[in-house]
Design a protein around this motif. Sequence first.
Motif, short mmCIF file in Angstrom:
data_model
loop_
_atom_site.label_atom_id
_atom_site.label_comp_id
_atom_site.label_asym_id
_atom_site.label_seq_id
_atom_site.Cartn_x
_atom_site.Cartn_y
_atom_site.Cartn_z
N LYS A 614 0.79 -1.40 -0.01
CA LYS A 614 0.20 -0.04 0.01
C LYS A 614 0.74 1.35 0.01
CE LYS A 614 -4.38 -1.49 1.99
NZ LYS A 614 -5.35 -1.12 3.09
N GLN A 615 2.24 1.19 0.54
CA GLN A 615 2.95 2.38 0.50
C GLN A 615 3.82 2.45 -0.84
OE1 GLN A 615 5.35 1.90 4.28
NE2 GLN A 615 3.90 3.40 5.22
N HIS A 616 3.55 1.20 -1.64
CA HIS A 616 4.13 1.28 -2.82
C HIS A 616 5.89 0.86 -2.75
CE1 HIS A 616 1.01 1.82 -5.59
NE2 HIS A 616 0.60 2.68 -4.75
N ARG A 617 6.14 0.19 -1.74
CA ARG A 617 7.44 -0.23 -1.44
C ARG A 617 7.89 -1.27 -2.42
NH1 ARG A 617 9.21 -0.08 4.79
NH2 ARG A 617 7.55 1.53 5.40
N ALA A 618 9.07 -1.33 -2.89
CA ALA A 618 9.35 -2.38 -3.52
C ALA A 618 9.64 -3.68 -2.81
CB ALA A 618 10.54 -2.01 -4.47
N SER A 619 10.03 -3.50 -1.72
CA SER A 619 10.26 -4.50 -0.74
C SER A 619 9.09 -5.28 -0.30
CB SER A 619 11.08 -3.88 0.54
OG SER A 619 10.10 -3.30 1.28
N ALA A 620 7.95 -4.85 -0.81
CA ALA A 620 6.67 -5.80 -0.30
C ALA A 620 6.92 -7.11 -0.94
CB ALA A 620 5.35 -5.06 -0.93
N SER A 621 7.44 -7.38 -2.21
CA SER A 621 7.63 -8.84 -2.68
C SER A 621 8.55 -9.64 -2.16
CB SER A 621 7.99 -8.53 -4.22
OG SER A 621 9.01 -7.79 -4.44
N ASP A 622 9.65 -8.84 -1.28
CA ASP A 622 10.55 -9.55 -0.47
C ASP A 622 9.83 -10.25 0.61
OD1 ASP A 622 12.46 -8.56 -2.49
OD2 ASP A 622 13.17 -6.89 -0.95
N TYR A 623 8.89 -9.44 1.38
CA TYR A 623 8.28 -9.86 2.46
C TYR A 623 7.51 -11.03 2.02
CZ TYR A 623 10.21 -6.18 5.26
OH TYR A 623 11.46 -5.32 5.97
N ALA A 624 6.78 -11.05 0.90
CA ALA A 624 6.20 -12.23 0.53
C ALA A 624 6.86 -13.39 0.47
CB ALA A 624 5.35 -11.70 -0.65
N ILE A 625 8.10 -13.28 -0.13
CA ILE A 625 8.94 -14.46 -0.31
C ILE A 625 9.32 -14.86 1.16
CG2 ILE A 625 11.31 -14.77 -1.04
CD1 ILE A 625 10.74 -13.00 -3.44
N LEU A 626 9.73 -13.91 2.23
CA LEU A 626 9.96 -14.25 3.46
C LEU A 626 8.95 -15.25 4.09
CD1 LEU A 626 11.94 -11.12 4.63
CD2 LEU A 626 12.91 -13.30 4.15
N SER A 627 7.65 -14.67 3.87
CA SER A 627 6.57 -15.48 4.51
C SER A 627 6.39 -16.78 3.89
CB SER A 627 5.26 -14.60 4.18
OG SER A 627 3.94 -15.36 4.45
N LYS A 628 6.56 -16.87 2.73
CA LYS A 628 6.47 -18.40 2.15
C LYS A 628 7.72 -19.36 2.64
CE LYS A 628 4.94 -21.56 -0.80
NZ LYS A 628 6.33 -22.39 -0.70
N GLN A 629 8.72 -18.56 2.77
CA GLN A 629 10.16 -19.18 3.13
C GLN A 629 9.85 -19.85 4.42
OE1 GLN A 629 12.73 -19.96 1.37
NE2 GLN A 629 13.04 -21.46 2.89
N THR A 746 19.39 -0.89 -3.15
CA THR A 746 19.41 -1.59 -4.11
C THR A 746 18.44 -2.53 -4.44
OG1 THR A 746 20.78 -3.58 -3.21
CG2 THR A 746 21.96 -1.34 -3.91
N PRO A 747 18.20 -3.11 -5.57
CA PRO A 747 17.03 -3.86 -5.72
C PRO A 747 17.14 -5.26 -5.39
CG PRO A 747 17.55 -2.82 -7.88
CD PRO A 747 18.54 -2.39 -6.78
N ALA A 748 18.25 -5.50 -4.91
CA ALA A 748 18.55 -7.09 -4.21
C ALA A 748 17.58 -7.14 -2.90
CB ALA A 748 20.10 -7.03 -3.69
N SER A 749 17.19 -8.27 -2.84
CA SER A 749 16.20 -8.70 -1.77
C SER A 749 16.89 -8.34 -0.53
CB SER A 749 15.88 -10.25 -1.87
OG SER A 749 14.97 -10.56 -0.71
N GLY A 750 16.02 -7.84 0.49
CA GLY A 750 16.74 -7.26 1.65
C GLY A 750 17.23 -6.03 1.81
N LYS A 751 17.62 -5.35 0.60
CA LYS A 751 18.26 -4.23 0.62
C LYS A 751 17.41 -2.93 -0.25
CE LYS A 751 22.80 -6.41 0.79
NZ LYS A 751 24.23 -6.44 -0.05
N ARG A 752 16.12 -3.38 -0.14
CA ARG A 752 15.44 -2.34 -0.95
C ARG A 752 14.87 -1.05 0.01
NH1 ARG A 752 13.03 -5.13 -5.73
NH2 ARG A 752 13.38 -7.36 -5.37
N ASP A 753 14.89 -1.43 1.26
CA ASP A 753 14.74 -0.52 2.14
C ASP A 753 15.72 -0.36 3.45
OD1 ASP A 753 13.59 -2.85 3.22
OD2 ASP A 753 11.67 -1.87 3.25
N THR A 754 15.90 0.61 4.13
CA THR A 754 16.43 0.63 5.31
C THR A 754 15.79 1.51 6.29
OG1 THR A 754 18.62 1.20 5.98
CG2 THR A 754 17.78 2.89 4.81
N ARG A 755 15.98 1.02 7.63
CA ARG A 755 15.39 1.63 8.85
C ARG A 755 16.61 2.41 9.48
NH1 ARG A 755 10.79 -1.40 11.85
NH2 ARG A 755 9.53 -0.39 10.14
#
Length: 982
Positions: A614-629, A746-755
């Motif tokens: 909903k915030q249009h974060r590219a990392s949303a797909s990373d979290y979906a992958i983490l959930s399935k993993q 970077t577009p790499a998984s886990g590096k698309r956002d930073t806190r």
Amino acid sequence: MKKLQFGLILIYCSFCSIAEAQIAAARLIVSDKPVAGSFPLVSNGKASAIYTDPADAEVVRIAANAFKDDVKLVTGIASLTSSSAIPSQQILIGTIGKSKLIDRLISSKKLNADHLKGKWETFSISVVNNPAANINQALVIAGSDPRGTAFGVFELSKLIGVSPFYWWADLNPKLQQEIHISGNFVSNSPSVKYRGIFLNDEDWGLQPWAAKTFEPETGDIGPKTYAKIFELLLRLKANLIWPAMHPSTKAFYHYPGNKKVAADYAIVVGSSHAEPMLRNNVGEWDKSMGDFNYITNKEKIYNYWESRVKESKGNDAVYTLGMRGVHDSGMEGVKSVKEAVPLLEKIIEEQRDMLKKHVNSNVGAIPQVFTVYKEVLEIYDSNIKLPDDVTVVWPDDNYGYIQRLNNEKENKRSGGSGVYYHASYWGRPHDYLWLSSTHPGLIREEMMKAYQTKSDRLWVLNVGDIKPLEYNIQLFMDMAYRAEPFKESSYTKAHLRNWVSDLFGSGKAERITNVLWNYYQLAFERRPEFMGWSQTEPTTQTKYSDYNHFYYGDEAQQRIDSYEKLVAEVKNLRPLINAKDADAFYQLVYYQVVGASLINKKFLYRDKAFLYAKQHRASASDYAILSKQAYDDIVKETEYYNNQLANGKWKHMMSMEPRGLPVYKAPVLPEISVNKSEAWAIAPEGFVTKDSSLTPGNAQFSLPAFNRNSDKRYFVDLFLTDDKPVKWISQKDDWIKLSQTSGTLTPASGKRDTRIWVSIDWAKIPRTGRKNGKINFSADGKKAELNIGANNSIPTGLTGFKGFVEDNGYVAINASNFNRGSKMKNLSWSVIDGLGHTGKAVMAVPLEGAQVPLLEKPETLKTSSALVEYDFYSVSPGDAVLYVYTLPTHPLNTDYKMRYAVSVDKGPVKIVDFKTVGRTEEWKQNVLRNSAIRRIDIPALNPGKHTLQIYMIDAGVILDRIVIDFGGYKKAYSAVSETKNK
């Protein structure tokens, strides 16, 4: 088990408090070297022989043979067992009145049995010199009855290092070359007379494991399996079984060997609340026999019961009286409680007549129970005439909160009362059949409440498949056997530490204890099985959780981080565990911690995928992958448990999806669509959707206000919306601190956002008041600006103030941190360690003899009741809302409700009651979150100092935490951090 080490001498006391351990230390000592007068259990490569009287009970022979095996397990040296030849040094095992040698020792005054004779399940262990001709020295284990003798034998097994769960959890004792015993020990009778387990909901673990792995010759839970279960019970000093009874399992009496093995092991056979007269209706009541309706089909039902009474008369048994439906349902043939009462009275009368006829003409001497489970409680409360010698069994509400206990009149019944308690459950609002998720602190609080109010005749624990509830079972049985140490709430964690130390050694005990304790604490906040926010009966699909991802430092991520710390610790510990303990560590610690962590990640990462999309974060797909993993990793760990653990010993025991409920399935992931029109954006703490995230060029936004008094930090997330890397930098005022000032997304998984964590360097701000500043983030030629406000002033009234202070519109208080407490007569509020969401709670006591204050005029509570007071300082003027979180306990008995009263600044008193009746939606939410919440409006508070008073009304109320909302409190699931004045 306590272990106090002095040089090479280990002093053991398996069921004592610290003080009692010191006393017991002088009585029985286990050493690896001989001392004056000690008995050589194993010495110079030889083990002392074991003697039992052939006339003694079979359970004594079984225990003696088991002890022989235990000695070999510990030392590699086999003892001899004998009923005839007597070497010069001998272990003599026997029961008073059944062993001629034991009786001769007593009559010759070689053995003092004054503390054993006529007692229930007691024993002594002592070294006796020259006990008989040709015997120079003996280690004598004597019991007041056969079970007492067996308990003494297995107590000695524990002392030499064999855990009760040695077989069930693959616990291999430390090898020893020499074992010497000195001193003596005499046990007391158990605190609770009948102590046992209910094998229930066994369809996905115990039954398929027994049928396919352990006992394929029977294809079921049969005599071979029950022999292992009964040995475990004896080692735990338990004596009662409610057998498995689901449709997947044939009735206990279906296999003649089951009855025999129970008799051999001296285990008392009972049956659950839905199985009167030892009949498993699910497996034994055939539809061809007609309706299970005593009004229309009395003769067949009577004969059905009577035949089982005849069959069971040779066994120790506890008979469940009354009648319900065929399974866990209400009685057929009646339309109301009014109709049910006289019918049930008649049924009980006729059941007792058949017991009198076939078992004992003195029917009062036959153990009988009446379990007031579900609808039966309402029938009981309608003045049913229950014979005085029948034991009333109080159930919990299936989620660990006992529904009722004795009132003064019920305490006088000769049959006494007991408790049926759940550590595993199938039913609404949701099952918990996978992991061990009931907090030890809750078990202690509820069961000691029962013990202190004299419900001590029978305790039964619903253990599901036994595994993975090993520690819950150990705790429950230790409490039932020896309740006294558990009167101190601080003993609960000490008990866990002692257990861990016994299993894995003292060197790693503290670390493993802390892992397990924090695991249970997180499960108390929300059981792993409840993380889908789904329900059953009817079954609903999973939903997004109530954890807040945008406030309070991202409480969802904090929960993930808490689990990550536990997982990191068990992974660090695993290679340090002795090879002999590796399988035990996996099943008792590793699988549970990792499994709980993964199911939390499965749902909380799914939530992030949804919310961040909903915030249009590219990392949303990373979290979906983490959930399935996370789901895939649960599958992987469970496959290891079933197929590789202990070389496949537990194949088919562990199911990661009992009943196939939605919570256990692969995550249902959201569709993710990201607007890539901006390369990057930021989302400060408190902002939820795209409209409230900052895209470069948007208007200025702010973090919550910083306050020197609370000294909190807040986060801001920088994230990609596109697949292009972005370098970012920041500029800020020098008094603003950032955890990171520049970086690359970077577009790499886990590096698309930073806190980035933002905090304040208070030394750089004048102490005169507020300071405003900015953080400017720059990337890809664009900027985003974030306003920062900090208050470095201390109001005059806060100097020296030791209470709680409003911060960003709310005050948060842990109930145990009250400023003052006062007693009134025998009434008080008592701090309970290891309980509640905050780790300490406050209970209204005493549990016996507490007089409910007169309530005609609530204002009289100010002078007639105990209270706790909480000082707080408000900044915002106007109305406020008080939220009080209590544990969802039930009234102690019919004399009580669940009331307390509140006032502010000793103003008007408001009485609050959180009692629930039946399985309402409120009750469902209470047990799912382990909290009952009450809202109280507080009108017109001026800024400044105030005091909240909470008055005791009903004993047993447990305060957990408090929030006072001045308009800034945001919805949170877990306990928010206290706002205590610093």
